[in-house]
Design a protein around this motif. Structure first.
Motif, PDB file in Angstrom:
ATOM      1  N   UNK A  40      32.727  67.878 -72.317  1.00  0.00           N
ATOM      2  CA  UNK A  40      33.872  68.765 -72.380  1.00  0.00           C
ATOM      3  C   UNK A  40      34.865  68.428 -71.256  1.00  0.00           C
ATOM      4  N   UNK A  41      36.148  68.402 -71.579  1.00  0.00           N
ATOM      5  CA  UNK A  41      37.161  68.102 -70.566  1.00  0.00           C
ATOM      6  C   UNK A  41      38.255  69.166 -70.644  1.00  0.00           C
ATOM      7  N   UNK A  42      39.096  69.241 -69.632  1.00  0.00           N
ATOM      8  CA  UNK A  42      40.192  70.215 -69.695  1.00  0.00           C
ATOM      9  C   UNK A  42      41.429  69.657 -69.006  1.00  0.00           C
ATOM     10  N   UNK A  43      42.565  70.165 -69.448  1.00  0.00           N
ATOM     11  CA  UNK A  43      43.837  69.705 -68.898  1.00  0.00           C
ATOM     12  C   UNK A  43      44.815  70.862 -68.796  1.00  0.00           C
ATOM     13  N   UNK A  44      46.016  70.549 -68.340  1.00  0.00           N
ATOM     14  CA  UNK A  44      47.023  71.574 -68.041  1.00  0.00           C
ATOM     15  C   UNK A  44      48.220  71.395 -68.977  1.00  0.00           C
ATOM     16  N   UNK A  97      35.369  79.182 -66.287  1.00  0.00           N
ATOM     17  CA  UNK A  97      34.505  78.600 -65.256  1.00  0.00           C
ATOM     18  C   UNK A  97      35.164  77.350 -64.659  1.00  0.00           C
ATOM     19  N   UNK A  98      35.606  76.461 -65.545  1.00  0.00           N
ATOM     20  CA  UNK A  98      36.090  75.155 -65.086  1.00  0.00           C
ATOM     21  C   UNK A  98      37.375  75.254 -64.262  1.00  0.00           C
ATOM     22  N   UNK A  99      38.313  76.090 -64.709  1.00  0.00           N
ATOM     23  CA  UNK A  99      39.591  76.179 -63.984  1.00  0.00           C
ATOM     24  C   UNK A  99      39.401  76.938 -62.670  1.00  0.00           C
ATOM     25  N   UNK A 101      35.421  78.719 -75.844  1.00  0.00           N
ATOM     26  CA  UNK A 101      36.339  77.898 -75.042  1.00  0.00           C
ATOM     27  C   UNK A 101      36.918  78.702 -73.877  1.00  0.00           C
ATOM     28  N   UNK A 102      37.087  80.004 -74.095  1.00  0.00           N
ATOM     29  CA  UNK A 102      37.610  80.862 -73.022  1.00  0.00           C
ATOM     30  C   UNK A 102      36.577  80.964 -71.896  1.00  0.00           C
ATOM     31  N   UNK A 135      34.374  84.304 -66.646  1.00  0.00           N
ATOM     32  CA  UNK A 135      34.138  85.530 -67.402  1.00  0.00           C
ATOM     33  C   UNK A 135      33.095  85.261 -68.492  1.00  0.00           C
ATOM     34  N   UNK A 136      32.458  86.327 -68.942  1.00  0.00           N
ATOM     35  CA  UNK A 136      31.434  86.190 -69.976  1.00  0.00           C
ATOM     36  C   UNK A 136      32.060  86.438 -71.344  1.00  0.00           C
ATOM     37  N   UNK A 137      31.315  86.112 -72.366  1.00  0.00           N
ATOM     38  CA  UNK A 137      31.780  86.307 -73.740  1.00  0.00           C
ATOM     39  C   UNK A 137      32.203  87.763 -73.969  1.00  0.00           C
TER      40      UNK A 137
END
Ligand code: OOG
Ligand code: MG
Length: 254
Positions: free
Chosen positions: A73-77, A206-208, A200-201, A116-118
């Motif tokens: 999994x990756x993330x971007x802005x 967590x990641x951000x 995804x949220x 945050x949790x589900x």
């Protein structure tokens, strides 16, 4: 080559729509350095007056991981420069070798400053929408390692969002199609996105936030594609359609 130099070259490649060779084959760098390069390239956009509008996740579906040969999994802005109006137009000449993918997007209603949790999602998320992402790797032949693609802000270049819908309990089993010139070219299901796009949220929270970034009120989160991506042709009409919730789309000019 230093990390800021890599960021500068990626930023230039994006602005000029000219591909560059991937870096990691000659200048190996770590995943955490890749995220530093990404942030430095975003900083350059901010210095030019762009505003951050949200986050995107990538490789949240098996179809995408298999297509690109990358399995994390990756993330971007996202920035305001990348926003495409629903029913709007884009110019093909702005891109290197663009691809399009059908996604689900979320609108944030309260700052997220920690994971945050589900169960907490309704407190932070206002609505969801069907969306299309345009990706345009800055690397020749769309070829990259995990570190390369992260440094390149996960191939981000455009996102287009349909009408917002009230948060529904169930969006994890809906047909999601990509349509080019009236032909369904990819047909998937929202469950392909981490079993449930709401996940995804949880992941981006967590990641951000672990890198010190806040997911602000008003930001958009793109959950990741449900299917493999398709080349975006010149002079075409691109649409995505989500079962029960309608569609979104734009025209591609020369
Ligand atoms: C990386 C971006 C992946 C998604 O939705 O999975 C992505 C790429 O495929 O170039 O945006
Ligand atoms: Mg995507």
């Amino acid at each position: 080559m230093t990390l800021p130099q890599i960021a500068q070259q990626l930023d230039k490649a994006a602005r000029e729509a000219k591909p560059i060779p991937q870096f990691s084959t000659n200048t190996p760098f770590s995943l955490s350095d890749a995220y530093k390069i990404q942030l430095t390239s975003i900083q350059r956009r901010i210095e030019r007056g762009e505003k951050i509008t949200g986050f995107k996740l990538g490789f949240t579906s098996k179809a995408k991981m298999e297509q690109m040969g990358v399995s994390d999994l990756i993330w971007g802005i996202l920035t305001d420069d990348m926003l495409i109006e629903d029913d709007g137009e884009v110019r093909f000449s702005k891109y290197i070798h663009p691809r399009v993918e059908p996604e689900v997007a979320f609108l944030v209603k309260k700052d997220i400053t920690q994971p945050i949790s589900y169960k907490e999602i309704p407190e932070y998320i206002e609505s969801f929408a069907v969306a299309i992402e345009i990706i345009d790797s800055r690397y020749e032949n769309f070829k990259f390692s995990l570190e390369d693609v992260v440094a390149d802000n996960c191939s981000s270049i455009g996102y287009c969002i349909g009408e917002w819908h009230e948060l529904e309990e169930q969006i994890h089993d809906l047909k999601l199609e990509l349509i080019i010139n009236s032909e369904v070219v990819q047909s998937g299901n929202t469950k392909a996105i981490l079993e449930n796009p709401y996940q995804s949220i949880v992941e981006i929270s967590r990641l951000a936030t672990e890198t010190g970034l806040t997911i602000k009120e008003g930001y958009v989160v793109m959950a990741g594609a449900a299917t493999a991506a398709e080349w975006m042709p010149k002079n075409s009409t691109i649409k995505a359609s989500l079962e029960k919730f309608g569609g979104v789309g734009f025209e591609v000019e020369e």
